[in-house]
Design an enzyme around this catalytic site. Structure first.
Site, short mmCIF file in Angstrom:
data_model
loop_
_atom_site.label_atom_id
_atom_site.label_comp_id
_atom_site.label_asym_id
_atom_site.label_seq_id
_atom_site.Cartn_x
_atom_site.Cartn_y
_atom_site.Cartn_z
N ASP A 86 0.84 -1.21 0.00
CA ASP A 86 0.00 0.00 0.00
C ASP A 86 0.87 1.25 0.00
O ASP A 86 0.55 2.25 -0.66
CB ASP A 86 -0.91 0.00 1.23
CG ASP A 86 -1.99 -1.06 1.15
OD1 ASP A 86 -2.71 -1.22 2.13
OD2 ASP A 86 -2.09 -1.72 0.10
N LEU A 117 -10.40 8.42 0.90
CA LEU A 117 -9.84 9.52 1.68
C LEU A 117 -8.53 10.01 1.08
O LEU A 117 -7.78 9.23 0.48
CB LEU A 117 -9.60 9.07 3.13
CG LEU A 117 -10.85 8.69 3.94
CD1 LEU A 117 -10.44 8.18 5.30
CD2 LEU A 117 -11.78 9.88 4.08
N GLU A 168 -9.47 8.10 14.31
CA GLU A 168 -9.81 6.67 14.39
C GLU A 168 -8.69 5.85 13.75
O GLU A 168 -8.06 6.31 12.78
CB GLU A 168 -11.11 6.38 13.62
CG GLU A 168 -12.30 7.17 14.08
CD GLU A 168 -13.44 7.16 13.07
OE1 GLU A 168 -14.50 7.72 13.38
OE2 GLU A 168 -13.26 6.60 11.96
N LYS A 213 -7.29 3.28 11.16
CA LYS A 213 -7.78 2.91 9.83
C LYS A 213 -7.66 1.39 9.67
O LYS A 213 -6.57 0.87 9.46
CB LYS A 213 -6.99 3.64 8.75
CG LYS A 213 -7.57 3.48 7.35
CD LYS A 213 -6.82 4.37 6.37
CE LYS A 213 -7.43 4.29 4.98
NZ LYS A 213 -7.31 2.94 4.39
N CYS A 270 16.71 -33.36 1.94
CA CYS A 270 15.78 -32.84 2.95
C CYS A 270 16.46 -32.85 4.32
O CYS A 270 16.97 -33.89 4.75
CB CYS A 270 14.51 -33.70 2.98
SG CYS A 270 13.37 -33.25 4.31
N CYS A 319 14.33 -35.65 6.57
CA CYS A 319 14.34 -37.10 6.32
C CYS A 319 15.50 -37.57 5.46
O CYS A 319 15.71 -38.78 5.31
CB CYS A 319 13.03 -37.53 5.69
SG CYS A 319 12.81 -37.00 3.98
N CYS A 350 10.93 -31.56 -0.81
CA CYS A 350 11.38 -32.89 -0.41
C CYS A 350 10.57 -33.92 -1.18
O CYS A 350 9.36 -33.78 -1.36
CB CYS A 350 11.18 -33.07 1.10
SG CYS A 350 11.35 -34.77 1.65
N CYS A 379 8.33 -38.60 4.74
CA CYS A 379 8.98 -37.50 5.45
C CYS A 379 8.13 -37.07 6.63
O CYS A 379 6.95 -36.71 6.45
CB CYS A 379 9.21 -36.32 4.51
SG CYS A 379 9.98 -34.90 5.32
#
Length: 657
Positions: free
Chosen positions: A31, A81, A109, A111, A400, A403, A418, A423
């Site tokens: 944003d 706004l 407030e 937002k 991995c 495993c 993997c 696993c």
């Protein structure tokens, strides 16, 4: 780059970002970056008014309604706004206001970072809810909004017509729980609560929206027939008295007090149940608002202060690799502690190998870190001048870390996974998939029971399911003898499932239900499939070289061979069912579209395949028939364009007889 070229480039970039944000709910631009780029485009267009076009992002308020929902024209527009990025700009806003309203007082407030909606009531009854859309036209999401428990469905002593505006959001805790559940199921994770809220509110099935536990913060009266208000604070009190959950708010006599409140909101943002992306400053007096009025894009009596994202340096102490429930290896930077957006950050995701290589992140580097969307810590860049001598480029492991099985990159190169069939890191997801309806269809073995079994260490691989002891299962939480007996019966029944289901249940990359059926029909038994060569696999219709190689790699894995032996030991069927004598649809391809009345599309597909035919997902010149039910859309149009015969459900039934 000259100004006109930059204008064109910014328009294209912002238009694409707006489409991804408002229509697809998959933002790729923060944003803060979007707002700054929009500001730059506004400055350039002001300098070159002749270059302004109606389709410029500066000429529209927001997104657009999706075709999937009925469009709603807002009786009172839902304005956006004006953004301010620092207190100097906020003071300039205050001076403009006080030039017309010298005794201006404000309300500040937080937002909420969610999805703005309008709620309409007639004689106290909630009749319609719509998204903001472009401010003029939104989407009717009434049924989904009815599932938001904080929205009153009936208001006592209400005016004949009332329209209020609020922000639908997903509470932070709900967001984290939802993403954990999606990860267990191997589904894509939501990037942030705003994304999750928008996606939930646009679900076509309200039951899904209800399960997401959305909430709302109401912050404005758009219309109240027969009711007079003098101030914004008065409207908020009115809304609270009527049973709405009202946005937290703070009254400020001077802009200096508003700045103090903005600072306080920013420092305590972690205490709010919702994400915020700024603070809103509004003129309190409604009559003074009318005097100030609005521009074509936003009211002159309000401004949205946008907090700049905190960016701080931290050192990469280590890079560790986690294995997710879908087998994806995710590298994580272990950082020296740094305070960001109200919390202490000690690690940040590095996403994948490409991310690490593109930024050249190494252990020992000093990096700049921020919280993406105020939630997820991310590394922005490396501070090159602070790199220690002797650092080495980092590469993900070739096996991995959980495993020891080989890892492989996805076809698109984004992720490394993997390949281990057993696993431990993937156990929950693998078990849930193995037991799912389209795989081994083990009734009663949902994700909650799977977690129970794994937590009690009764199951370490899918093969262990068939060696469970009924007494052990009965002792688990929320099970009991009856549930245990039901599960054991379902497991026994699943042993007789067809080979095609077992192949799909293995979870081999690229091998879905359709491929499972094709492979079972071609090789007849699992032993034959295990010994198949690359040439034999690629000779099978619809099995390409990538899929064939995935099958070969999976079958060659020691973990896969152990799983198959375990299943054989349990007596699980490993042969394909004999084809029926009725092969009337042999060589034919059917495409099913729309809603069928007498059976589901899955059931119709099974009937076609049982008679030797093929149920496909898309229409082509090779399609034999399209079976069109209620609400058939693009596939029906494609069939008509190509001249493919179209059958009604009754005509399809005649073919089956």
């Amino acid at each position: 780059m000259d100004d006109l070229t930059e204008i064109q480039a910014l328009r294209q970039e912002l238009t694409q970002a707006g489409y991804e944000y408002y229509v697809l709910d998959k933002p790729t631009m923060s944003d803060y970056d979007y707002d700054h780029k929009l500001r730059r485009l506004e400055e350039l267009e002001a300098a070159h008014p002749e270059a302004v076009t109606p389709d410029s992002p500066t000429q529209r308020v927001g997104g657009q309604a999706l075709d999937a929902f009925t469009q709603v024209r807002h009786q009172v527009p839902l304005e956006s706004l004006q953004d301010v990025f620092d207190f100097e700009e906020l003071e300039a806003f205050d001076q403009r206001v006080r030039g017309i309203v010298p005794k201006a007082e404000y309300v500040v407030e937080p937002k909420v970072d969610g999805l703005s909606v309008a709620l309409e009531y007639e004689n106290g009854i909630f009749i319609r809810g719509a998204t903001r859309g472009d401010g003029q036209v939104g989407e009717d999401v009434t049924e989904n909004l009815r599932t938001v428990r904080s929205i009153p469905l009936k208001i006592l002593n209400a005016p004949p017509r009332l329209i209020v505006r609020g922000e639908v959001y997903m509470p932070k805790k709900v967001f984290h729980d939802l993403n954990e559940e999606r990860e267990r199921r191997g589904e894509a994770l939501f990037a942030n609560p705003r994304n999750a809220a928008a996606g939930s509110l646009r679900q076509l099935d309200p039951r899904i929206a209800a399960s997401r536990k959305l909430d709302i913060a109401v912050f404005n009266v758009q219309l109240a027939e027969g009711v007079a208000f003098s101030s914004h604070l008065e409207t908020l009190n009115y809304l609270r008295d009527k049973g709405f959950k009202v946005i937290p708010h703070y009254s400020c006599a001077q802009v200096a007090q508003a700045m103090e409140q903005i600072t306080g909101i920013g420092e305590t943002r972690e205490n709010f149940p919702f994400d915020i992306d700024g603070a809103v400053v509004k003129l309190n007096s409604l009559s003074d608002r009318e005097i100030l009025g609005s521009t074509a894009k936003f009211p002159r009596w309000a401004a949205a202060y946008k907090y700049p994202p905190e960016v701080k340096p931290a050192q990469v102490v280590d890079i560790v690799v986690q294995v997710g429930r879908t087998g994806v290896l995710t590298p994580k930077a272990v950082l020296t502690p740094v305070r960001l957006a109200g919390t202490t950050v000690t690690n940040a995701t590095l996403h994948n190998q490409d991310f690490i290589s593109d930024k050249d992140i190494r252990i020992g580097d000093t990096v700049l870190v921020r919280k993406a969307g105020e939630i997820i810590p991310e590394v922005l860049s490396v501070v090159g001048e602070k790199r220690p001598e002797g650092t080495q480029p980092y590469f993900l492991p070739k096996t991995c870390p959980v495993c020891g099985a080989p890892v492989e990159r996805d076809e698109d190169g984004a992720h490394t996974r993997c390949t281990g069939a057993e696993c431990p890191a993937q156990l929950l997801r693998n078990l849930a998939h193995f037991a799912s309806r389209d795989a081994m269809d083990i009734d009663g073995l949902g994700i909650a029971v799977v977690e129970n079994l794994v937590g009690a260490r009764l199951v370490k691989t899918p093969g262990d399911l068939y060696f469970l002891n009924e007494e052990d299962v009965a002792k688990l939480d929320r099970m009991g003898k009856r549930s245990a007996k039901k599960l054991m019966d379902a497991l026994e029944k699943s042993k007789g499932q067809d080979l095609s289901r077992l192949i799909y249940a293995f979870g081999i990359r690229q091998v879905g239900q359709k491929a499972g059926k094709i492979l079972a029909a071609r090789f007849k038994n699992l032993d034959a499939l295990q010994s198949a060569t690359l040439e034999e696999l690629t000779a099978v219709d619809d099995i390409g070289e990538i899929t064939a190689q995935s099958i070969l790699d999976w079958m060659a894995s020691p973990q896969s061979r152990h799983l198959i032996e375990r299943l054989k030991e349990a007596g699980v069927n490993m042969t394909a069912a004999e084809q029926g004598s009725d092969q009337r649809f042999s060589g034919m391809t059917f495409v099913l579209t729309g809603a069928l009345e007498k059976f589901t599309r899955d059931e119709a597909g099974e009937m076609i395949e049982a008679r030797g035919g093929k149920a496909a997902g898309s229409v082509s010149k090779k399609t034999t028939y399209v079976v069109a039910g209620e609400g058939a859309g693009s596939k029906l149009r494609k069939a008509q364009e190509l001249g493919v015969p179209v059958l009604t459900e009754d005509e399809f039934l005649e073919l089956l007889k």
